[in-house]
Scaffold this motif. Structure first.
Motif, PDB file in Angstrom:
ATOM      1  N   ILE A   1     -34.877  47.979  34.362  1.00 28.02           N
ATOM      2  CA  ILE A   1     -34.977  46.908  35.481  1.00 28.02           C
ATOM      3  C   ILE A   1     -33.599  46.581  36.081  1.00 28.02           C
ATOM      4  O   ILE A   1     -32.702  46.133  35.315  1.00 28.02           O
ATOM      5  N   LEU A   2     -33.750  46.557  37.508  1.00 30.39           N
ATOM      6  CA  LEU A   2     -32.507  46.224  38.292  1.00 30.39           C
ATOM      7  C   LEU A   2     -32.752  44.987  38.714  1.00 30.39           C
ATOM      8  O   LEU A   2     -33.835  44.591  39.568  1.00 30.39           O
ATOM      9  N   LEU A   3     -32.122  43.864  38.344  1.00 28.82           N
ATOM     10  CA  LEU A   3     -32.366  42.420  38.678  1.00 28.82           C
ATOM     11  C   LEU A   3     -31.361  41.636  38.963  1.00 28.82           C
ATOM     12  O   LEU A   3     -30.034  41.520  38.625  1.00 28.82           O
ATOM     13  N   PRO A   4     -31.409  41.139  40.443  1.00 33.92           N
ATOM     14  CA  PRO A   4     -30.457  40.333  40.821  1.00 33.92           C
ATOM     15  C   PRO A   4     -30.017  38.833  40.258  1.00 33.92           C
ATOM     16  O   PRO A   4     -31.003  38.328  40.050  1.00 33.92           O
ATOM     17  N   LEU A   5     -28.863  38.530  40.186  1.00 33.42           N
ATOM     18  CA  LEU A   5     -28.696  37.124  39.778  1.00 33.42           C
ATOM     19  C   LEU A   5     -27.979  36.392  40.989  1.00 33.42           C
ATOM     20  O   LEU A   5     -27.079  36.692  41.543  1.00 33.42           O
ATOM     21  N   GLY A   6     -28.074  34.869  40.866  1.00 36.82           N
ATOM     22  CA  GLY A   6     -27.349  34.278  41.928  1.00 36.82           C
ATOM     23  C   GLY A   6     -27.875  34.237  43.426  1.00 36.82           C
ATOM     24  O   GLY A   6     -27.240  33.981  44.514  1.00 36.82           O
ATOM     25  N   PHE A   7     -29.220  34.850  43.578  1.00 37.10           N
ATOM     26  CA  PHE A   7     -29.846  34.728  44.750  1.00 37.10           C
ATOM     27  C   PHE A   7     -30.988  33.854  45.009  1.00 37.10           C
ATOM     28  O   PHE A   7     -31.743  33.625  43.987  1.00 37.10           O
TER      29      PHE A   7
END
Length: 230
Positions: free
Chosen positions: A53-59
């Protein structure tokens, strides 16, 4: 059969993170990519157990930390590697404040395609599916020869390929590569084009003279330097 099943990557990508361009790079590398643009979609698709899983943080659109925690708390999804992506503007603050509370690895946007693919493959090396594929490859006793003047590139390639079940020989010059090719059984060659002593074209010609039936994968960090006629 297991060999024909591509690895599936869940790419969670909110609207403000569309500059990642991760999906295109991953598909070009042969991965099956499924996309999610919300927390609900991300959790629903995670339940189908993708390989990574490729997961963005801080958006602001997605609470990536919460999504990550929920994925890691569920027994069915806890072992899925999570690669977190931090926005460049907040990456330093995020790490400085000790906020790395989830995920198995971290990258900073905008993503570099090469770094992304190398990190993805490194994470996949520890998965059960990769190990099963590696066992199949290892059973075939296939030997690859990597020729590249970059020692760091050789070591990274060796790690990836050995983790995939191959026996790997390395050479950091064209001459050393030809010697190894002559003295060992080699099933395929991975050859850098831009090398100082002999470029990839000259090495390939000599390899063909020794054994014309062995496949050669010729690559370059600067693809436009390889003549189309080659």
């Amino acid at each position: 059969m297991l060999e024909s099943q591509p690895f599936t990557i869940l790419n969670v990508e909110p609207q403000s993170a569309r500059g990642f361009m991760a999906g295109r790079a991953l598909r070009s590398a042969g991965f099956k990519v499924v996309e999610a643009t919300s927390e609900e979609q991300a959790l629903q698709l995670a339940a189908s157990r993708p390989d990574l899983i490729l997961l963005p943080l801080g958006f602001h659109e997605i609470d990536g930390v919460e999504v990550c925690h929920r994925i890691k708390k569920q027994p069915a999804t806890a072992k899925i590697p999570v690669l977190c992506v931090l926005p460049e503007s907040s990456a330093v603050d995020w790490r400085g404040e000790g906020k790395e509370v989830c995920g198995d690895a971290y990258l900073t946007a905008p993503l570099n395609a090469g770094e992304l693919l190398q990190t993805v493959q490194t994470l996949l090396l520890s998965t059960e599916k990769w190990q099963e594929k590696a066992a199949v490859t290892k059973g075939r006793k296939m030997t690859l020869l990597c020729i590249d003047d970059s020692l760091s590139g050789l070591e990274a390639r060796r790690s990836m390929l050995e983790g995939s079940g191959y026996t790997v020989l390395t050479a950091d010059t064209g001459a050393a590569g030809l010697e190894a090719f002559s003295n060992h059984h080699v099933d395929a060659v991975i050859l850098d084009y831009n090398m100082p002593d002999m470029n990839g074209e000259r090495v390939a010609i000599e390899l063909r003279r020794i054994n014309a039936r062995v496949p050669i994968l010729l690559f370059s960090a600067y693809a436009d330097t390889i003549p189309r006629s080659l």
